[in-house]
Design a protein around this motif. Structure first.
Motif, mmCIF file in Angstrom:
data_model
loop_
_atom_site.group_PDB
_atom_site.id
_atom_site.type_symbol
_atom_site.label_atom_id
_atom_site.label_comp_id
_atom_site.label_asym_id
_atom_site.label_seq_id
_atom_site.Cartn_x
_atom_site.Cartn_y
_atom_site.Cartn_z
ATOM 1 N N THR A 1 0.848 -1.192 0.000
ATOM 2 C CA THR A 1 0.000 0.000 0.000
ATOM 3 C C THR A 1 0.879 1.235 0.000
ATOM 4 O O THR A 1 1.970 1.241 0.569
ATOM 5 C CB THR A 1 -0.922 0.038 1.228
ATOM 6 O OG1 THR A 1 -0.121 0.086 2.424
ATOM 7 C CG2 THR A 1 -1.843 -1.179 1.280
ATOM 8 N N THR B 1 -6.371 5.055 -5.545
ATOM 9 C CA THR B 1 -7.521 5.418 -4.706
ATOM 10 C C THR B 1 -7.607 6.911 -4.446
ATOM 11 O O THR B 1 -8.651 7.406 -4.022
ATOM 12 C CB THR B 1 -7.444 4.685 -3.362
ATOM 13 O OG1 THR B 1 -6.222 5.021 -2.709
ATOM 14 C CG2 THR B 1 -7.530 3.184 -3.550
ATOM 15 N N PRO C 1 -5.579 4.247 1.263
ATOM 16 C CA PRO C 1 -6.360 3.025 1.044
ATOM 17 C C PRO C 1 -6.741 2.362 2.369
ATOM 18 O O PRO C 1 -6.007 2.423 3.352
ATOM 19 C CB PRO C 1 -5.414 2.144 0.232
ATOM 20 C CG PRO C 1 -4.046 2.658 0.542
ATOM 21 C CD PRO C 1 -4.189 4.125 0.771
#
Length: 608
Positions: free
Chosen positions: A64, A94, A98
């Protein structure tokens, strides 16, 4: 290669700049069901689903990114196909932090997009992403797919295929051949979990917490641990940028020749500052290679030592004067003549019309004296305000430092920012019409660029003509990892025109006095094998003396894992014929994370 923009904020990572990317032209959105990541990635660089909505794409979260404006996460399909051309990983953009975690099994619905980091005008390859996602977590705590190990056996020796002539040289739509071309191999792993083991650092950690390693331990390696760029066909395929998904404060401060011991693992990304990068969620342990800064030998009483040193936008507000002085005195052994590039005016980047640089130069001279060096004298010509390129308001220029105890400067008045220096014949020998003087400053070749500074010196009764140069940078050239292969080097057009002017001026000197001692030196912003160097050398009027070194020692700069030549000292036949010269590229900056300039200085010693 060009330095990074000084306006780039150190607090930003390359990854955080992805929001500035530009989209590739896409087809009208359609709808695609039951596709997997390898279907989206396809067998070329552009997804067959670009612009389309895809539904419930499955994958395991491998990493991430929770910082910057390019927040999102990578997913990878734990059930790959059997086609080595299709990547099994992809980035899900995103835009906000996230809410998934590594090991989550998710399905993603969203639109497939192709983004070009740096914008389409950069010529960069695109990055395949899923945008505007809807994410469903199926389960947590799953094993992350094992990383693909990138090493000397897996990376091909050829760098890139020839671009499609019908597509202006683009490789975007060519079918990937990952067993033949390094760029195709990396592209086939885009977004996937990859790993390197026990890799050597080939570009030191920069201010943006990035470094470069090589997956090929012996690829054009030199004795100091770097990888040398020796031709346009030698891009060094093992180079790979390393970034980190962790805190930048924890990023290793590495020098060239250090190693990242153990494993470094993370998704393979693509960015505008070099191309493919391993964005690590696991970093190896830094092991020092013990690299030391070099010191050249002292010139003898009969040798003239001439040096070139790009001091990187030096102005009175900088804290590096003492370090530059120590380098000149100790590492360069106080050369008799030093051509300095990137000396800024007295208030640096403040753009208020100031062009005088006496405060800058005298502060450096005082620092040299304090470091135990000679009291240098100096000559230069102030440029016309904001006409010579470089940092806006800085008015960079070349400056001659010289030791009056060893060499004298021949002053001939009349040289200014707009007056062209010429050559005249006096008593059978060449003389400059003005000294110092600028070479044809009104010529279009010098638009928004530094004009060469010519000066006449006398050493032990012998005249030596020295031409200080800072040719236009490589800014605007397409990168080695460009979608266009071979990349376009657009900056060469003006630089070749500049080299033509310098060579013509040297010809004027040699026409008057064929045995004249001429030294043309400085930041040429091009390689010793380049077209620029060939134009400078002409029909033998000059010769780049760095070619007297073994190939593995020919470098003055380190860019994206390639050690390369940008700074050169070229000599006339009278100096070369005697073979009584010695050249040294003194490595004190380019290989080190705590560099005070991005260039290494060069020293030539000879007997006129």
């Amino acid at each position: 290669m060009p330095s990074r923009s000084s306006t780039r904020l150190a607090a930003l990572t390359v990854a955080a700049l992805c929001s500035a990317a530009s989209a590739v032209a896409l087809t009208s959105p359609a709808h695609a069901d039951s596709v997997r990541i390898h279907d989206i990635q396809g067998t070329t660089r552009i997804s067959p689903f670009a612009g389309q909505k895809v539904t419930d794409v499955p994958g395991i979260v491998t990493a991430t990114r929770t910082y910057g404006s390019s927040r999102g996460f990578w997913i990878q399909d734990p059930h790959p196909d059997d086609d080595p051309r299709t990547s099994e990983g992809i980035f899900v953009f995103t835009s906000s932090t996230p809410k998934v975690a590594v090991g989550d099994s998710v399905t993603v619905t969203g639109t497939v997009s192709e983004y070009v980091p740096g914008g389409t005008s950069s010529g960069n390859q695109s990055l395949t992403e899923i945008t505007k996602p809807t994410i469903t977590t199926v389960s947590t705590g799953n094993a992350v797919p094992a990383p693909v190990v990138i090493d000397e056996d897996s990376v091909p020796d050829e760098y890139a295929p020839e671009g499609d002539t019908a597509a202006n040289g683009s490789i975007n739509n060519l079918t990937l051949d990952p067993s033949t071309y390094a760029l195709d191999y990396y592209e086939s792993l885009e977004g996937m979990n990859v790993q390197v083991k026990n890799v050597r650092v080939v570009t030191a950690t920069d201010p943006y917490s990035e470094l470069w390693v090589t997956a090929k331990p012996w690829e054009h390696r030199n004795l100091r641990g770097g990888t040398v760029y020796g031709s346009y066909d030698s891009q060094n395929t093992g180079r790979l940028q390393i970034q980190s998904l962790g805190a930048t404060a924890d990023f290793p401060k590495a020098n060239v020749g250090d190693t990242l011991e153990g494993t470094t693992t993370g998704p393979l990304d693509f960015n505008q500052y070099g191309g493919y990068a391993l964005v690590a969620n696991e970093l190896g342990t830094l092991k020092s290679g013990g690299l030391q800064r070099e010191t050249t030998r002292k010139q003898s009483s009969r040798e003239l030592a001439v040096a070139t040193y790009n001091v990187e936008n030096l102005d009175p507000s900088d804290s590096t004067f003492g370090k530059h002085a120590a380098a000149i005195v100790n590492n360069l052994q106080s050369p008799d003549i030093v051509s300095l590039e990137e000396i800024q005016d007295n208030n640096g980047a403040t753009d208020d019309g100031t062009v005088d640089a006496s405060v800058t130069v005298n502060k450096l001279i005082d620092a040299i004296i304090a470091a135990g060096g000679p009291k240098y004298d100096w000559r230069s010509i102030n440029p016309v305000n904001d006409q010579d390129g470089g940092e806006p308001g800085g008015n960079i220029r070349q400056v001659f430092l010289f030791n009056p105890e060893r060499v004298s400067f021949v002053d001939r008045p009349g040289g200014d920012s707009t007056t062209a220096v010429g050559v005249t014949k006096v008593d059978g020998k060449a003389e400059l019409t003005v000294s110092p003087g600028r070479i044809d400053p009104a010529n279009a070749a010098w638009k928004a660029s530094r004009k060469p500074l010519a000066g006449e010196f006398v050493f032990r009764g012998k005249t030596v003509f020295v031409i200080a140069n800072h040719l236009i940078s490589k800014g605007g050239d397409q990168g080695l990892a460009s979608q266009y292969q071979p990349p376009t080097r657009s900056s060469e057009i003006q630089r070749h025109a500049q080299a033509t002017e310098v060579n013509a001026f040297v010809k004027d000197i040699l026409k008057v006095q064929k045995n004249a001692n001429v030294v043309a030196l400085g930041d040429m912003n091009d390689f010793e094998f380049s077209g620029t160097a060939k134009i400078l050398e002409g029909d033998g009027e000059l010769w780049s003396a760095i070619k007297s070194l073994p190939r593995s020692e020919r470098y003055t700069y380190d860019y994206q894992g390639n050690e390369q030549v940008l700074d050169q000292i070229l000599i006339s036949p009278a100096i070369r014929r005697g073979c009584d010269f010695e050249y040294d590229s003194v490595h004190i900056n380019a290989e080190f994370n705590d560099q005070i300039s991005d260039h290494d200085p060069q020293v030539l010693r000879f007997r006129p």
